[in-house]
Design a protein around this motif. Sequence first.
Motif, short mmCIF file in Angstrom:
data_model
loop_
_atom_site.label_atom_id
_atom_site.label_comp_id
_atom_site.label_asym_id
_atom_site.label_seq_id
_atom_site.Cartn_x
_atom_site.Cartn_y
_atom_site.Cartn_z
N HIS A 1 -65.17 101.58 -29.91
CA HIS A 1 -64.91 103.01 -29.78
C HIS A 1 -65.86 103.67 -30.78
N PRO A 2 -66.98 104.21 -30.32
CA PRO A 2 -67.93 104.82 -31.27
C PRO A 2 -67.35 106.11 -31.85
N LEU A 3 -67.46 106.24 -33.19
CA LEU A 3 -66.85 107.37 -33.88
C LEU A 3 -67.86 108.33 -34.49
N ALA A 4 -68.97 107.79 -35.03
CA ALA A 4 -69.97 108.65 -35.67
C ALA A 4 -71.26 107.86 -35.85
N THR A 5 -72.37 108.58 -35.88
CA THR A 5 -73.65 107.97 -36.23
C THR A 5 -74.09 108.53 -37.57
N SER A 6 -74.87 107.74 -38.29
CA SER A 6 -75.39 108.22 -39.57
C SER A 6 -76.68 107.50 -39.91
N TYR A 7 -77.41 108.11 -40.81
CA TYR A 7 -78.66 107.53 -41.30
C TYR A 7 -78.46 107.23 -42.78
N VAL A 8 -78.37 105.95 -43.11
CA VAL A 8 -78.07 105.52 -44.47
C VAL A 8 -79.06 104.44 -44.88
N ALA A 9 -79.63 104.59 -46.06
CA ALA A 9 -80.54 103.59 -46.62
C ALA A 9 -81.65 103.21 -45.63
N ARG A 10 -82.26 104.23 -45.05
CA ARG A 10 -83.37 104.06 -44.10
C ARG A 10 -82.98 103.28 -42.84
N SER A 11 -81.71 103.38 -42.45
CA SER A 11 -81.25 102.67 -41.26
C SER A 11 -80.21 103.52 -40.53
N TRP A 12 -80.37 103.65 -39.21
CA TRP A 12 -79.36 104.33 -38.39
C TRP A 12 -78.21 103.36 -38.14
N THR A 13 -76.98 103.88 -38.24
CA THR A 13 -75.80 103.07 -37.95
C THR A 13 -74.85 103.85 -37.06
N VAL A 14 -73.97 103.11 -36.40
CA VAL A 14 -72.87 103.74 -35.68
C VAL A 14 -71.59 103.16 -36.27
N GLU A 15 -70.71 104.06 -36.66
CA GLU A 15 -69.38 103.68 -37.15
C GLU A 15 -68.49 103.60 -35.92
N ALA A 16 -67.76 102.50 -35.79
CA ALA A 16 -66.98 102.30 -34.57
C ALA A 16 -65.73 101.47 -34.85
N TRP A 17 -64.74 101.65 -34.00
CA TRP A 17 -63.57 100.80 -34.00
C TRP A 17 -63.89 99.61 -33.10
N ASP A 18 -63.85 98.42 -33.68
CA ASP A 18 -64.18 97.18 -32.94
C ASP A 18 -62.89 96.65 -32.33
N THR A 19 -62.82 96.61 -31.01
CA THR A 19 -61.59 96.19 -30.34
C THR A 19 -61.32 94.70 -30.47
N SER A 20 -62.35 93.91 -30.80
CA SER A 20 -62.11 92.46 -30.92
C SER A 20 -61.55 92.10 -32.29
N THR A 21 -61.95 92.82 -33.34
CA THR A 21 -61.45 92.51 -34.69
C THR A 21 -60.37 93.48 -35.15
N HIS A 22 -60.18 94.55 -34.39
CA HIS A 22 -59.20 95.60 -34.73
C HIS A 22 -59.47 96.18 -36.11
N THR A 23 -60.76 96.39 -36.38
CA THR A 23 -61.19 96.98 -37.65
C THR A 23 -62.30 97.98 -37.39
N ARG A 24 -62.49 98.84 -38.37
CA ARG A 24 -63.60 99.78 -38.33
C ARG A 24 -64.84 99.05 -38.82
N GLN A 25 -65.94 99.16 -38.09
CA GLN A 25 -67.17 98.45 -38.41
C GLN A 25 -68.35 99.42 -38.37
N SER A 26 -69.39 99.09 -39.10
CA SER A 26 -70.67 99.79 -38.99
C SER A 26 -71.66 98.84 -38.34
N PHE A 27 -72.34 99.33 -37.33
CA PHE A 27 -73.35 98.54 -36.61
C PHE A 27 -74.70 99.20 -36.78
N ARG A 28 -75.68 98.46 -37.25
CA ARG A 28 -77.04 98.98 -37.37
C ARG A 28 -77.65 99.09 -35.98
N LEU A 29 -78.24 100.25 -35.68
CA LEU A 29 -78.82 100.46 -34.37
C LEU A 29 -79.99 99.52 -34.09
N ASP A 30 -80.74 99.13 -35.12
CA ASP A 30 -81.88 98.23 -34.90
C ASP A 30 -81.43 96.82 -34.56
#
Length: 82
Positions: free
Chosen positions: A36-65
């Motif tokens: 469940h994508p919640l927000a995108t951000s640019y942190v430490a020269r890297s784009w990420t998407v903050e999301a709720w991961d349905t397999s781990t039932h936790t909030r995760q950050s995924f690097r777009l690259d």
Amino acid sequence: QILTHLPLLRSAIRARQKVALTYTAPDGVVSRRVVHPLATSYVARSWTVEAWDTSTHTRQSFRLDLIDSAEALPELFSDPPD
């Protein structure tokens, strides 16, 4: 190429639409996740998407690259439990 998935993810955030990701973690492990994508951000020269991961039932950050593929699913989501 890094920002290829950014428009799809931003659209899914606005629509509250689930997304299937194929993701290669920094350690090289490839996984398929439904998030469940919640927000995108640019942190430490890297784009990420903050999301709720349905397999781990936790909030995760995924690097777009590290996202190999992203597909918007027809299912919608509500707020994550946290």
